[in-house]
Design a protein around this motif. Structure first.
Motif, PDB file in Angstrom:
ATOM      1  N   VAL A 213       0.842  -1.199   0.000  1.00 37.18           N
ATOM      2  CA  VAL A 213       0.000   0.000   0.000  1.00 37.18           C
ATOM      3  C   VAL A 213       0.877   1.248   0.000  1.00 37.18           C
ATOM      4  CG1 VAL A 213      -1.704   1.293   1.325  1.00 37.18           C
ATOM      5  CG2 VAL A 213      -1.904  -1.180   1.141  1.00 37.18           C
ATOM      6  N   MET A 214       1.957   1.212   0.785  1.00 34.06           N
ATOM      7  CA  MET A 214       2.831   2.386   0.887  1.00 34.06           C
ATOM      8  C   MET A 214       3.591   2.624  -0.412  1.00 34.06           C
ATOM      9  SD  MET A 214       2.612   3.784   3.866  1.00 34.06           S
ATOM     10  CE  MET A 214       4.166   4.409   4.420  1.00 34.06           C
ATOM     11  N   SER A 215       3.901   1.541  -1.113  1.00 32.38           N
ATOM     12  CA  SER A 215       4.570   1.688  -2.402  1.00 32.38           C
ATOM     13  C   SER A 215       3.655   2.427  -3.371  1.00 32.38           C
ATOM     14  CB  SER A 215       4.936   0.311  -2.952  1.00 32.38           C
ATOM     15  OG  SER A 215       5.211   0.398  -4.317  1.00 32.38           O
ATOM     16  N   ILE A 216       2.366   2.051  -3.366  1.00 34.97           N
ATOM     17  CA  ILE A 216       1.400   2.727  -4.231  1.00 34.97           C
ATOM     18  C   ILE A 216       1.248   4.182  -3.791  1.00 34.97           C
ATOM     19  CG2 ILE A 216      -1.013   2.739  -4.953  1.00 34.97           C
ATOM     20  CD1 ILE A 216      -0.954  -0.349  -4.455  1.00 34.97           C
ATOM     21  N   LEU A 217       1.187   4.388  -2.462  1.00 38.96           N
ATOM     22  CA  LEU A 217       1.031   5.747  -1.942  1.00 38.96           C
ATOM     23  C   LEU A 217       2.201   6.638  -2.347  1.00 38.96           C
ATOM     24  CD1 LEU A 217      -0.389   5.857   1.700  1.00 38.96           C
ATOM     25  CD2 LEU A 217      -1.294   6.901  -0.364  1.00 38.96           C
ATOM     26  N   HIS A 218       3.393   6.069  -2.445  1.00 39.17           N
ATOM     27  CA  HIS A 218       4.547   6.879  -2.850  1.00 39.17           C
ATOM     28  C   HIS A 218       4.328   7.426  -4.254  1.00 39.17           C
ATOM     29  CE1 HIS A 218       8.645   8.278  -2.377  1.00 39.17           C
ATOM     30  NE2 HIS A 218       8.863   7.953  -3.638  1.00 39.17           N
ATOM     31  N   ARG A 219       3.784   6.585  -5.114  1.00 40.93           N
ATOM     32  CA  ARG A 219       3.511   7.021  -6.485  1.00 40.93           C
ATOM     33  C   ARG A 219       2.356   8.017  -6.512  1.00 40.93           C
ATOM     34  NH1 ARG A 219       4.052   3.426 -11.761  1.00 40.93           N
ATOM     35  NH2 ARG A 219       6.157   4.089 -11.265  1.00 40.93           N
ATOM     36  N   VAL A 220       1.302   7.743  -5.735  1.00 40.28           N
ATOM     37  CA  VAL A 220       0.143   8.650  -5.713  1.00 40.28           C
ATOM     38  C   VAL A 220       0.555  10.025  -5.169  1.00 40.28           C
ATOM     39  CG1 VAL A 220      -2.105   9.063  -4.642  1.00 40.28           C
ATOM     40  CG2 VAL A 220      -1.553   6.802  -5.552  1.00 40.28           C
ATOM     41  N   THR A 221       1.331  10.038  -4.079  1.00 32.69           N
ATOM     42  CA  THR A 221       1.742  11.335  -3.531  1.00 32.69           C
ATOM     43  C   THR A 221       2.681  12.044  -4.503  1.00 32.69           C
ATOM     44  OG1 THR A 221       3.480  10.203  -2.268  1.00 32.69           O
ATOM     45  CG2 THR A 221       1.455  10.761  -1.089  1.00 32.69           C
ATOM     46  N   GLY A 222       3.558  11.292  -5.184  1.00 30.53           N
ATOM     47  CA  GLY A 222       4.441  11.908  -6.183  1.00 30.53           C
ATOM     48  C   GLY A 222       3.637  12.593  -7.268  1.00 30.53           C
ATOM     49  N   ALA A 223       2.583  11.915  -7.748  1.00 25.39           N
ATOM     50  CA  ALA A 223       1.752  12.495  -8.799  1.00 25.39           C
ATOM     51  C   ALA A 223       0.954  13.687  -8.272  1.00 25.39           C
ATOM     52  CB  ALA A 223       0.811  11.426  -9.359  1.00 25.39           C
ATOM     53  N   ALA A 224       0.476  13.595  -7.037  1.00 19.52           N
ATOM     54  CA  ALA A 224      -0.285  14.708  -6.457  1.00 19.52           C
ATOM     55  C   ALA A 224       0.622  15.937  -6.298  1.00 19.52           C
ATOM     56  CB  ALA A 224      -0.876  14.302  -5.109  1.00 19.52           C
ATOM     57  N   LEU A 225       1.845  15.710  -5.836  1.00 26.59           N
ATOM     58  CA  LEU A 225       2.782  16.827  -5.669  1.00 26.59           C
ATOM     59  C   LEU A 225       3.114  17.458  -7.010  1.00 26.59           C
ATOM     60  CD1 LEU A 225       5.213  15.216  -3.065  1.00 26.59           C
ATOM     61  CD2 LEU A 225       3.702  17.151  -2.654  1.00 26.59           C
ATOM     62  N   TYR A 226       3.208  16.613  -8.026  1.00 27.03           N
ATOM     63  CA  TYR A 226       3.482  17.071  -9.396  1.00 27.03           C
ATOM     64  C   TYR A 226       2.491  18.172  -9.767  1.00 27.03           C
ATOM     65  CZ  TYR A 226       4.081  16.373 -14.509  1.00 27.03           C
ATOM     66  OH  TYR A 226       4.295  16.510 -15.858  1.00 27.03           O
ATOM     67  N   PHE A 227       1.185  17.893  -9.565  1.00 24.54           N
ATOM     68  CA  PHE A 227       0.181  18.897  -9.912  1.00 24.54           C
ATOM     69  C   PHE A 227       0.089  19.980  -8.842  1.00 24.54           C
ATOM     70  CE2 PHE A 227      -1.075  15.174 -12.435  1.00 24.54           C
ATOM     71  CZ  PHE A 227      -1.023  15.762 -13.681  1.00 24.54           C
ATOM     72  N   GLY A 228       0.446  19.626  -7.603  1.00 26.86           N
ATOM     73  CA  GLY A 228       0.446  20.621  -6.534  1.00 26.86           C
ATOM     74  C   GLY A 228       1.454  21.736  -6.782  1.00 26.86           C
ATOM     75  N   MET A 229       2.492  21.428  -7.567  1.00 27.29           N
ATOM     76  CA  MET A 229       3.498  22.459  -7.872  1.00 27.29           C
ATOM     77  C   MET A 229       2.866  23.632  -8.628  1.00 27.29           C
ATOM     78  SD  MET A 229       6.355  21.858  -6.471  1.00 27.29           S
ATOM     79  CE  MET A 229       7.566  22.845  -7.350  1.00 27.29           C
ATOM     80  N   LEU A 230       1.701  23.384  -9.258  1.00 26.10           N
ATOM     81  CA  LEU A 230       0.954  24.481  -9.905  1.00 26.10           C
ATOM     82  C   LEU A 230       0.625  25.572  -8.888  1.00 26.10           C
ATOM     83  CD1 LEU A 230      -1.635  22.784 -12.287  1.00 26.10           C
ATOM     84  CD2 LEU A 230       0.020  24.531 -12.924  1.00 26.10           C
ATOM     85  N   VAL A 231       0.192  25.160  -7.695  1.00 25.82           N
ATOM     86  CA  VAL A 231      -0.187  26.131  -6.669  1.00 25.82           C
ATOM     87  C   VAL A 231       1.048  26.918  -6.215  1.00 25.82           C
ATOM     88  CG1 VAL A 231      -1.239  26.446  -4.396  1.00 25.82           C
ATOM     89  CG2 VAL A 231      -2.086  24.651  -5.922  1.00 25.82           C
TER      90      VAL A 231
END
Ligand code: HEM
Lengths: 132, 142
Positions: free
Chosen positions: B32-50
């Motif tokens: 689960v944490m391995s998947i979360l690492h990818r999900v958080t990476g992708a979320a941060l990717y778009f969060g950089m817009l803010v």
């Protein structure tokens, strides 16, 4: 390894070149580690800067973000992060997008996005530092 | 690979799975944490817009900056910022875990469970601490 091993998905030429799906080899893997290590102190500094700036007036924010040490740390954070997330998103795309044209377009979009975020942020920080 | 070739020679060939399928594993914390690492990476990717928006607004002037302040002060803005904080801390701690694993350490069952739990609990605790410090510095929630 015999050449006719039925479980081998790559052609012998692909295996010899060893460049993987993005055709760039292991260089990105290493750069991902470098930007991750650099990202640890930079992220701590970045969070500290944001926390210190929240709730301050625009004038105060401009002054703090424009001061050399803060600006340099922010520039390092942005450049490091943009490169790191470009590699990371490429890795994600290569894992899930297998159709050639779509892969090309998605990889291109990734490059545009990261470049735009990086350039806009760097420009803003430099403008805050050097004034109008 | 003589026995494989011999096996392939008789009877109709059935395609073999190239790697074990995801569905046959029972979900584990490390997975689960391995998947979360990818999900958080992708979320941060778009969060950089803010983050970019915030920097551009600061460079543009008081009016543009007021818009960002309004967004961050709104409920949605706070949820986004809180999510970004947690994603960043969780992804960074997960990254440290990956870097430890890169040195070929921490792979024993007890070690990897510890590293995984520590980064999960640590990320939640650190996120609340950062927000508490932030609110203290601002003189309380507004
Ligand atoms: C806002 C900042 C960050 C963004 C936008 C970001 C984004 C990403 C993305 C999109 C990936 C690809 C995920 C995957 O392949 O599953 C990734 C992977 C990774 N990130 Fe970050 N990241 C950030 C900060 C950090 C920091 C501070 C660290 C510090 C240790 C870090 C460590 C890593 C590592 C080690 C990987 C590779 C994991 C693997 O091999 O599967 N990241 N990141």
């Amino acid at each position: 390894m015999s050449g006719k091993h039925t479980n081998e998905m790559r052609t012998p030429m692909r295996r010899v070149r060893g460049l993987g799906a993005a055709h760039t080899g292991t260089g990105h893997f290493w750069h991902q580690r470098v930007t991750s290590v650099a990202g640890i102190p930079l992220t701590i500094a970045f969070v500290a800067i944001i926390v210190a700036l929240l709730g301050r007036s625009h004038a105060a924010v401009v002054q703090i973000l424009g001061s050399p040490i803060v600006a340099i740390i922010m520039l390092l954070f942005i450049i490091n992060t943009v490169y790191h997330m470009w590699i990371g998103m490429q890795e994600i795309v290569l894992d899930y997008v297998h159709e050639d044209k779509l892969k090309l377009v998605t990889l291109m979009a990734n490059t545009f996005f990261c470049f735009a975020i990086g350039l806009a942020s760097v420009f803003a920080i430099l403008k805050l530092s050097f004034g109008v | 690979m003589a026995d494989i070739d011999a096996g392939a020679a008789k009877g109709p060939q059935r395609p073999r799975p190239i790697s074990p399928h995801l569905q046959i594993y029972k979900p584990m914390l490390t997975m689960v944490m391995s998947i979360l690492h990818r999900v958080t990476g992708a979320a941060l990717y778009f969060g950089m817009l803010v983050i970019a928006w915030w920097l551009i607004a600061a460079a543009s002037g008081p009016n543009a900056y007021a818009n960002v302040e309004w967004f961050i002060g709104s409920l949605i803005g706070r949820v986004v910022l809180f999510g970004f904080t947690w994603a960043l801390i969780h992804h960074a701690l997960g990254g440290v875990r990956h870097l430890i694993w890169d040195t070929l350490r921490g792979f024993e069952p007890a070690d990897r469970e510890f590293l995984t739990l520590a980064s999960l609990i640590g990320s939640i605790a650190l996120t609340f601490i950062i927000w508490a410090v932030g609110y203290l510095a601002m003189g309380g929630p507004r």
